[in-house]
Scaffold this motif. Structure first.
Motif, PDB file in Angstrom:
ATOM      1  N   LEU A   1      -0.770  -8.461  -1.532  1.00 56.76           N
ATOM      2  CA  LEU A   1      -1.220  -7.871  -0.264  1.00 56.76           C
ATOM      3  C   LEU A   1      -0.564  -6.529  -0.005  1.00 56.76           C
ATOM      4  CD1 LEU A   1      -1.219 -11.098   1.924  1.00 56.76           C
ATOM      5  CD2 LEU A   1      -3.222  -9.885   1.038  1.00 56.76           C
ATOM      6  N   ASP A   2       0.698  -6.398  -0.346  1.00 56.63           N
ATOM      7  CA  ASP A   2       1.360  -5.111  -0.160  1.00 56.63           C
ATOM      8  C   ASP A   2       0.685  -4.029  -0.993  1.00 56.63           C
ATOM      9  OD1 ASP A   2       3.187  -6.003   1.687  1.00 56.63           O
ATOM     10  OD2 ASP A   2       4.838  -6.225   0.267  1.00 56.63           O
ATOM     11  N   ALA A   3       0.254  -4.398  -2.196  1.00 57.26           N
ATOM     12  CA  ALA A   3      -0.436  -3.426  -3.046  1.00 57.26           C
ATOM     13  C   ALA A   3      -1.845  -3.156  -2.540  1.00 57.26           C
ATOM     14  CB  ALA A   3      -0.468  -3.929  -4.485  1.00 57.26           C
ATOM     15  N   SER A   4      -2.546  -4.196  -2.105  1.00 61.38           N
ATOM     16  CA  SER A   4      -3.951  -4.059  -1.719  1.00 61.38           C
ATOM     17  C   SER A   4      -4.130  -3.443  -0.342  1.00 61.38           C
ATOM     18  CB  SER A   4      -4.640  -5.425  -1.757  1.00 61.38           C
ATOM     19  OG  SER A   4      -4.559  -6.000  -3.040  1.00 61.38           O
ATOM     20  N   LEU A   5      -3.259  -3.792   0.594  1.00 63.95           N
ATOM     21  CA  LEU A   5      -3.426  -3.342   1.977  1.00 63.95           C
ATOM     22  C   LEU A   5      -2.495  -2.203   2.353  1.00 63.95           C
ATOM     23  CD1 LEU A   5      -3.755  -6.773   3.854  1.00 63.95           C
ATOM     24  CD2 LEU A   5      -5.532  -5.415   2.734  1.00 63.95           C
ATOM     25  N   ASN A   6      -1.302  -2.182   1.770  1.00 66.70           N
ATOM     26  CA  ASN A   6      -0.302  -1.190   2.177  1.00 66.70           C
ATOM     27  C   ASN A   6      -0.055  -0.108   1.142  1.00 66.70           C
ATOM     28  OD1 ASN A   6       0.099  -2.667   4.554  1.00 66.70           O
ATOM     29  ND2 ASN A   6       1.702  -3.926   3.620  1.00 66.70           N
TER      30      ASN A   6
END
Length: 465
Positions: free
Chosen positions: A440-445
């Motif tokens: 999620l950190d890679a995909s969203l942030n």
């Protein structure tokens, strides 16, 4: 097992051992052991004992009776009026009764959830959202519109303090109702979830939020599951800056308690025909997908209370466990509002022409521990889901895990590998949270993390083009 249960069980064992000592040292040892048993039993009785304490107390009484007989007749035999067979049978009764209590105390833990791993305190609020344009599928009343209930976790202000939220509900009455509903839905005795009904989570209800907006993760539980079934995971994500909204699906979740106190019990029934049940499961997943869409709209519209302005519409993921994972994938089909999808060991049920404009992360249970989804059909459906995605994704098989291990089940159920895996009560939760955070950190942030490398430290990674 609580400390009082462990002490009483140990004291019973100590007393029984003293019965085997020679006469010269046996009497003082038996007397001392009897006092220890009485003290431990009294201490346990004063500490709000669980039901497991009752067979332990019964075992203690039998052990005390054996001790008294030992003091009266140091060598129990026929000449002193105590038959050896009777003594043996009484001893076996003691071992069986105390053993039952000890087994129950070990197998059904007092839920103790880990502290969230991130830098933020965690707040939580329970909300009910209604869709006035969508009739309730499960009733014939045209005025009955679809409603969902959600618990929303969020990063709270640094000075957050207060009593934590109950794990299963807004108040004790709701927690008890949910525990009873889950027990009935899954066919287990109510006592299995008595401790869960009284357990506290870690989030503080209605806490002042940290300034937003924050990335959002919507979550759908497993078949018959409830909104709190992945609390440890949700609180972990919230402590790292995410808003996590997990849903109850009325007539699907084991029981949903509405704002007015109405209890809506699960109505799903399998037919026993594999083809028909597959069609039903797809229908149920479609309903859940629509519920997720409703939750996204309502969450982004919130303009009052702690959720006002918290959700970032440009950073939204959808996730689910088991049937909830299938629903998450269905919700994401062709919908650019969702920017990432997480499937926790759920069988994908996508149409053949499905297109997913998002990257997908799938966490897969180790088939060797009894996963219900670890078969060829599951693998093929998962391959099709990744083929439908226009972004690179990842399937991560986590050795030692089982299907229910990707929920809070290891903290609630007996630690049998076929049920919850073999990694212990906290390890699967740690791995699940860590994998989701990396993705999620890679995909969203836009973290720039080498996702494949990071995930490979947590399980067997299959990158999907």
């Amino acid at each position: 097992m609580t400390w009082s249960e462990a002490l009483l069980l140990g004291a019973i064992g100590f007393l029984l051992l003293t019965l085997c000592l020679p006469v010269r040292v046996g009497r003082p040892a038996v007397v001392s052991a009897m006092f220890v048993v009485v003290g431990c039993a009294a201490s346990g009785a004063l500490t709000d004992p669980r039901w497991q304490w009752l067979p332990l107390a019964g075992g203690a009484l039998i052990a005390l009776a054996l001790g008294a007989l030992r003091l009266r007749t140091p060598r129990p035999d026929r000449r002193r009026g105590l038959r050896a067979t009777g003594f043996t049978l009484t001893l076996l009764a003691c071992l069986g009764t105390a053993g039952l209590g000890g087994l129950g105390a070990w197998a059904i833990p007092v839920p103790v959830f880990p502290e969230p791993s991130g830098p933020h305190p965690v707040g939580a609020v329970t909300v009910q959202w209604e869709d006035p344009d969508r009739e309730e599928t499960w009733t014939e009343d045209p005025s009955d519109h679809r409603v969902v209930v959600a618990r929303v976790w969020y990063p709270a202000a640094p000075d957050t303090a207060g009593e934590p939220a109950l794990y299963l509900g807004r108040d004790p009455a709701e927690a008890d109702a949910v525990a009873r509903g889950l027990a009935a839905g899954f066919g287990v005795p109510e006592v299995v979830l008595t401790d869960a009904a009284a357990a506290d989570a870690r989030a503080v209800p209605d806490a002042r939020p940290a300034p937003g907006p924050h990335p959002v993760v919507l979550f759908s539980p497993g078949l018959g599951g409830v909104r709190t079934q992945n609390t440890v995971w949700a609180e972990g994500l919230a402590s790292h800056g995410y808003v996590v909204a997990a849903l109850d699906h009325p007539y699907d979740s084991a029981v949903v308690v509405l704002d007015d106190g109405t209890e809506v019990h699960g109505a799903l029934e399998a037919t026993g025909d594999p083809v028909e049940d597959d069609l039903l499961a797809r229908e149920w997943a479609d309903i859940r997908a629509a519920d997720l869409d409703l939750a996204l709209v309502r969450l982004l519209e919130e303009d009052r209370g702690p959720l006002a302005g918290l959700a970032d519409p440009d950073r939204v993921a959808v996730a689910g466990h088991s049937l909830g994972g299938a629903a998450a994938l269905l919700a994401a089909v062709g919908d650019p509002r969702y920017h990432a999808v997480v499937d926790l060991d759920g069988l994908p049920r996508l149409p053949e022409d499905a297109l997913l404009p998002q990257p997908v992360l799938a966490l897969v249970a180790d088939a060797g521990t009894g996963s219900t989804e670890g078969d060829t059909r599951y693998a093929l459906a998962l391959d099709a889901a990744f083929a439908a995605s226009s972004e690179p994704g990842f399937a991560v098989t986590v050795p030692g895990t089982a299907h229910l291990g990707f929920s809070d089940s290891p903290f609630l159920l007996p630690p049998f590998p076929s049920l919850v895996g073999s990694l212990g009560r906290e390890e699967t939760a740690r791995i699940t949270e860590a994998a989701c955070l990396v993705f999620l950190d890679a995909s969203l942030n836009g973290s720039g993390t080498d996702v494949a490398a990071a995930l490979s430290e947590l399980g067997e990674v299959t990158p999907m083009p």
